[in-house]
Design a protein around this motif. Structure first.
Motif, PDB file in Angstrom:
ATOM      1  N   LYS A  14       7.170   5.622  -5.818  1.00 57.03           N
ATOM      2  CA  LYS A  14       5.935   5.515  -5.027  1.00 57.03           C
ATOM      3  C   LYS A  14       5.898   6.537  -3.882  1.00 57.03           C
ATOM      4  O   LYS A  14       5.288   6.308  -2.841  1.00 57.03           O
ATOM      5  CB  LYS A  14       5.755   4.092  -4.477  1.00 57.03           C
ATOM      6  CG  LYS A  14       5.672   3.026  -5.569  1.00 57.03           C
ATOM      7  CD  LYS A  14       5.485   1.652  -4.978  1.00 57.03           C
ATOM      8  CE  LYS A  14       5.327   0.587  -6.050  1.00 57.03           C
ATOM      9  NZ  LYS A  14       6.513   0.447  -6.898  1.00 57.03           N
ATOM     10  N   LYS A  15       6.534   7.678  -4.117  1.00 65.38           N
ATOM     11  CA  LYS A  15       6.573   8.748  -3.122  1.00 65.38           C
ATOM     12  C   LYS A  15       5.801   9.972  -3.615  1.00 65.38           C
ATOM     13  O   LYS A  15       5.822  10.276  -4.807  1.00 65.38           O
ATOM     14  CB  LYS A  15       8.021   9.160  -2.824  1.00 65.38           C
ATOM     15  CG  LYS A  15       8.915   8.034  -2.310  1.00 65.38           C
ATOM     16  CD  LYS A  15       8.485   7.566  -0.928  1.00 65.38           C
ATOM     17  CE  LYS A  15       9.462   6.530  -0.385  1.00 65.38           C
ATOM     18  NZ  LYS A  15       9.047   6.018   0.948  1.00 65.38           N
ATOM     19  N   SER A  16       5.168  10.675  -2.674  1.00 67.52           N
ATOM     20  CA  SER A  16       4.477  11.912  -3.006  1.00 67.52           C
ATOM     21  C   SER A  16       5.506  12.993  -3.327  1.00 67.52           C
ATOM     22  O   SER A  16       6.481  13.184  -2.583  1.00 67.52           O
ATOM     23  CB  SER A  16       3.599  12.358  -1.837  1.00 67.52           C
ATOM     24  OG  SER A  16       3.000  13.612  -2.120  1.00 67.52           O
ATOM     25  N   GLN A  75      -8.927  18.238   0.128  1.00 70.25           N
ATOM     26  CA  GLN A  75      -9.167  19.302  -0.846  1.00 70.25           C
ATOM     27  C   GLN A  75      -7.943  19.528  -1.735  1.00 70.25           C
ATOM     28  O   GLN A  75      -7.599  20.662  -2.069  1.00 70.25           O
ATOM     29  CB  GLN A  75      -9.568  20.597  -0.139  1.00 70.25           C
ATOM     30  CG  GLN A  75     -10.805  20.434   0.721  1.00 70.25           C
ATOM     31  CD  GLN A  75     -11.189  21.695   1.458  1.00 70.25           C
ATOM     32  OE1 GLN A  75     -10.468  22.684   1.462  1.00 70.25           O
ATOM     33  NE2 GLN A  75     -12.350  21.669   2.091  1.00 70.25           N
ATOM     34  N   GLN A  76      -7.299  18.444  -2.112  1.00 67.22           N
ATOM     35  CA  GLN A  76      -6.095  18.568  -2.932  1.00 67.22           C
ATOM     36  C   GLN A  76      -5.871  17.300  -3.735  1.00 67.22           C
ATOM     37  O   GLN A  76      -6.507  16.265  -3.499  1.00 67.22           O
ATOM     38  CB  GLN A  76      -4.884  18.845  -2.052  1.00 67.22           C
ATOM     39  CG  GLN A  76      -4.616  17.754  -1.030  1.00 67.22           C
ATOM     40  CD  GLN A  76      -3.550  18.114  -0.018  1.00 67.22           C
ATOM     41  OE1 GLN A  76      -3.096  17.268   0.740  1.00 67.22           O
ATOM     42  NE2 GLN A  76      -3.136  19.366   0.032  1.00 67.22           N
ATOM     43  N   ALA A  77      -4.951  17.410  -4.683  1.00 69.36           N
ATOM     44  CA  ALA A  77      -4.486  16.240  -5.423  1.00 69.36           C
ATOM     45  C   ALA A  77      -3.092  15.899  -4.933  1.00 69.36           C
ATOM     46  O   ALA A  77      -2.237  16.784  -4.780  1.00 69.36           O
ATOM     47  CB  ALA A  77      -4.458  16.520  -6.916  1.00 69.36           C
ATOM     48  N   ASP A  78      -2.868  14.620  -4.675  1.00 70.80           N
ATOM     49  CA  ASP A  78      -1.552  14.124  -4.312  1.00 70.80           C
ATOM     50  C   ASP A  78      -0.878  13.654  -5.595  1.00 70.80           C
ATOM     51  O   ASP A  78      -1.447  12.851  -6.340  1.00 70.80           O
ATOM     52  CB  ASP A  78      -1.692  12.975  -3.316  1.00 70.80           C
ATOM     53  CG  ASP A  78      -0.379  12.591  -2.659  1.00 70.80           C
ATOM     54  OD1 ASP A  78       0.617  13.314  -2.861  1.00 70.80           O
ATOM     55  OD2 ASP A  78      -0.368  11.584  -1.928  1.00 70.80           O
ATOM     56  N   VAL A  79       0.313  14.164  -5.863  1.00 73.87           N
ATOM     57  CA  VAL A  79       1.066  13.766  -7.058  1.00 73.87           C
ATOM     58  C   VAL A  79       2.139  12.770  -6.619  1.00 73.87           C
ATOM     59  O   VAL A  79       3.026  13.104  -5.833  1.00 73.87           O
ATOM     60  CB  VAL A  79       1.711  14.984  -7.748  1.00 73.87           C
ATOM     61  CG1 VAL A  79       2.447  14.545  -9.011  1.00 73.87           C
ATOM     62  CG2 VAL A  79       0.644  16.027  -8.089  1.00 73.87           C
ATOM     63  N   ILE A  80       2.039  11.548  -7.127  1.00 72.66           N
ATOM     64  CA  ILE A  80       2.917  10.463  -6.687  1.00 72.66           C
ATOM     65  C   ILE A  80       3.818  10.016  -7.832  1.00 72.66           C
ATOM     66  O   ILE A  80       3.342   9.756  -8.947  1.00 72.66           O
ATOM     67  CB  ILE A  80       2.078   9.273  -6.179  1.00 72.66           C
ATOM     68  CG1 ILE A  80       1.250   9.704  -4.958  1.00 72.66           C
ATOM     69  CG2 ILE A  80       2.977   8.082  -5.831  1.00 72.66           C
ATOM     70  CD1 ILE A  80       0.268   8.660  -4.487  1.00 72.66           C
ATOM     71  N   THR A 136       0.849  -1.187   0.000  1.00 69.13           N
ATOM     72  CA  THR A 136       0.000   0.000   0.000  1.00 69.13           C
ATOM     73  C   THR A 136       0.889   1.243   0.000  1.00 69.13           C
ATOM     74  O   THR A 136       2.051   1.191   0.400  1.00 69.13           O
ATOM     75  CB  THR A 136      -0.927   0.054   1.231  1.00 69.13           C
ATOM     76  OG1 THR A 136      -0.137   0.065   2.422  1.00 69.13           O
ATOM     77  CG2 THR A 136      -1.889  -1.117   1.248  1.00 69.13           C
ATOM     78  N   VAL A 137       0.314   2.339  -0.464  1.00 68.72           N
ATOM     79  CA  VAL A 137       0.995   3.630  -0.476  1.00 68.72           C
ATOM     80  C   VAL A 137       0.096   4.631   0.236  1.00 68.72           C
ATOM     81  O   VAL A 137      -1.079   4.787  -0.125  1.00 68.72           O
ATOM     82  CB  VAL A 137       1.269   4.107  -1.926  1.00 68.72           C
ATOM     83  CG1 VAL A 137       1.859   5.516  -1.922  1.00 68.72           C
ATOM     84  CG2 VAL A 137       2.196   3.132  -2.644  1.00 68.72           C
ATOM     85  N   ALA A 138       0.626   5.289   1.244  1.00 66.32           N
ATOM     86  CA  ALA A 138      -0.153   6.292   1.974  1.00 66.32           C
ATOM     87  C   ALA A 138      -0.372   7.521   1.108  1.00 66.32           C
ATOM     88  O   ALA A 138       0.492   7.909   0.317  1.00 66.32           O
ATOM     89  CB  ALA A 138       0.567   6.679   3.257  1.00 66.32           C
ATOM     90  N   THR A 139      -1.541   8.147   1.262  1.00 59.39           N
ATOM     91  CA  THR A 139      -1.836   9.357   0.493  1.00 59.39           C
ATOM     92  C   THR A 139      -2.684  10.287   1.359  1.00 59.39           C
ATOM     93  O   THR A 139      -2.796  10.090   2.568  1.00 59.39           O
ATOM     94  CB  THR A 139      -2.529   8.994  -0.839  1.00 59.39           C
ATOM     95  OG1 THR A 139      -2.659  10.175  -1.643  1.00 59.39           O
ATOM     96  CG2 THR A 139      -3.882   8.361  -0.623  1.00 59.39           C
ATOM     97  N   CYS A 140      -3.270  11.298   0.721  1.00 63.30           N
ATOM     98  CA  CYS A 140      -4.044  12.275   1.486  1.00 63.30           C
ATOM     99  C   CYS A 140      -5.426  11.722   1.839  1.00 63.30           C
ATOM    100  O   CYS A 140      -5.739  10.567   1.550  1.00 63.30           O
ATOM    101  CB  CYS A 140      -4.126  13.603   0.734  1.00 63.30           C
ATOM    102  SG  CYS A 140      -4.396  13.463  -1.046  1.00 63.30           S
ATOM    103  N   LYS A 141      -6.254  12.550   2.476  1.00 68.47           N
ATOM    104  CA  LYS A 141      -7.491  12.056   3.078  1.00 68.47           C
ATOM    105  C   LYS A 141      -8.624  11.880   2.061  1.00 68.47           C
ATOM    106  O   LYS A 141      -8.936  12.770   1.308  1.00 68.47           O
ATOM    107  CB  LYS A 141      -7.937  13.014   4.185  1.00 68.47           C
ATOM    108  CG  LYS A 141      -6.978  13.086   5.357  1.00 68.47           C
ATOM    109  CD  LYS A 141      -7.459  14.078   6.394  1.00 68.47           C
ATOM    110  CE  LYS A 141      -6.478  14.161   7.558  1.00 68.47           C
ATOM    111  NZ  LYS A 141      -6.916  15.165   8.568  1.00 68.47           N
ATOM    112  N   ARG A 142      -9.227  10.717   2.115  1.00 71.10           N
ATOM    113  CA  ARG A 142     -10.326  10.294   1.256  1.00 71.10           C
ATOM    114  C   ARG A 142      -9.957  10.338  -0.229  1.00 71.10           C
ATOM    115  O   ARG A 142     -10.525  11.073  -1.019  1.00 71.10           O
ATOM    116  CB  ARG A 142     -11.582  11.140   1.504  1.00 71.10           C
ATOM    117  CG  ARG A 142     -12.844  10.445   0.998  1.00 71.10           C
ATOM    118  CD  ARG A 142     -14.075  11.324   1.132  1.00 71.10           C
ATOM    119  NE  ARG A 142     -15.226  10.657   0.565  1.00 71.10           N
ATOM    120  CZ  ARG A 142     -16.372  11.268   0.257  1.00 71.10           C
ATOM    121  NH1 ARG A 142     -16.514  12.547   0.485  1.00 71.10           N
ATOM    122  NH2 ARG A 142     -17.368  10.595  -0.266  1.00 71.10           N
TER     123      ARG A 142
END
Length: 324
Positions: A87-89, A77-82, A50-56
């Protein structure tokens, strides 16, 4: 071992490694409740991490260039760019309140995102991470899709049961097309001539002409043993050759295979509970179904219209993207 033999062995190993990398297929699945992305190896059909990301995290898209994954996170309220390799933000992009679905211009410079609570589409300059403008649309917008040339933007309004057609050069709505009840997602045929729209509370898909924005047909779905109210199409995917469309039927727990030319359902394949988001590999022989209420992913063999395996992938999976 001679130097020649060693060089030959190393070259063969390198070629094998390159070949293995070339055929690697990983499904990335967003989990709304776990704030993670689950990775599934499609060759072994096993969860690899798994890869951690932002909320929801919800909607995902591979960025132009193919090296990054963009993930829209509703509660952050954002986009996570990975970065797909590490596999890092690498960045966060502000998307505004309650972002739903987004699309990125072909040149990779502009992001368009539906902001459900504000009844608008946000227009964001990716380089500066600034909101350039907002386009007012009907209540509860969700689906967002750009034409291949980036000149036209399509947006669904769930409450108004409309598809808004927007000129991206002017930011103006040029057409409002009435479709089925609670339209959700889009798919364009490869030639760009038809726009397919899933109608969640209409148990149907509306098929629009992109030339004059008329409704060419409405395709209704029926599943034996399921009430019409439980046939709730959301996820929609077009095959690369444009011959087949795939529609996730929500609470009916099936995926419909549709012949595009005849507009007829050819197969119904059982998936998990509330079949929702769809993804596919480049070869088109594997269809992935994110099942929102059974917390799993169903892998379907497309040529044989057969479910191969179902894997637990985190709570409330939303979308799935295949990286190759």
């Amino acid at each position: 071992m001679t130097r020649l033999a060693l060089r030959t062995t190393l070259a063969a190993a390198a070629a094998l490694a390159m070949a293995s990398a070339a055929v690697a297929q990983t499904a990335w699945v967003s989990s709304e409740k776990d704030n993670t992305l689950t990775l599934v190896d499609l060759k072994t059909m096993a969860v690899t991490g798994t890869v951690a990301t932002c909320k929801r995290p919800r909607h995902m898209q591979i960025a132009p260039g193919g090296k990054q994954l963009m993930v829209a996170c509703g509660d952050s309220q954002q986009a996570d760019v990975i970065d797909l390799a590490t596999k890092k933000s690498t960045a966060k992009i502000a998307l505004g309140d309650d972002p739903e679905i987004f699309d990125v211009s072909p040149d990779g410079k502009t992001l368009y995102v539906s902001n459900e609570e504000d009844a608008e589409v946000g227009v964001i300059d990716i380089a500066s991470n600034k909101r350039k403008s907002a386009i007012k649309v009907g209540e509860e917008p969700e689906g967002v899709l750009l034409s291949k040339d980036g000149k036209t933007l399509y947006v669904t309004s769930e409450v108004a049961s409309l598809v808004h057609v927007i000129d991206t050069a002017t930011g103006k709505v040029t057409h409002n097309v009435k479709v089925g009840k609670r339209p959700r997602r889009f798919a364009l045929t490869p030639d760009g001539s038809q726009l397919w729209v899933s109608n969640e509370l209409g148990a149907s898909v509306s098929i629009l002409s992109t030339k004059d924005h008329s409704v060419l047909a409405t395709l209704k779905f029926a599943v034996k043993g399921a009430r019409e109210a439980d046939i709730t199409p959301v996820g929609l995917l077009m095959s690369a050759d444009g011959k087949q469309a795939f529609v996730a039927l929500g609470k009916a727990n099936h995926v419909a295979f549709v012949d595009v030319a005849s507009r007829k359902v050819t197969q119904l394949v059982l998936a998990g509970k509330r079949a929702w988001g769809l993804g596919a590999n480049k070869a088109g022989d594997r269809l992935l179904v994110a099942n929102g209420l059974s917390d799993d992913l169903t892998v379907i063999d497309v040529p044989n219209a057969k479910a191969l395996k179902t894997l637990a992938v985190g709570r409330v999976p939303h979308s799935v993207v295949v990286v190759e």
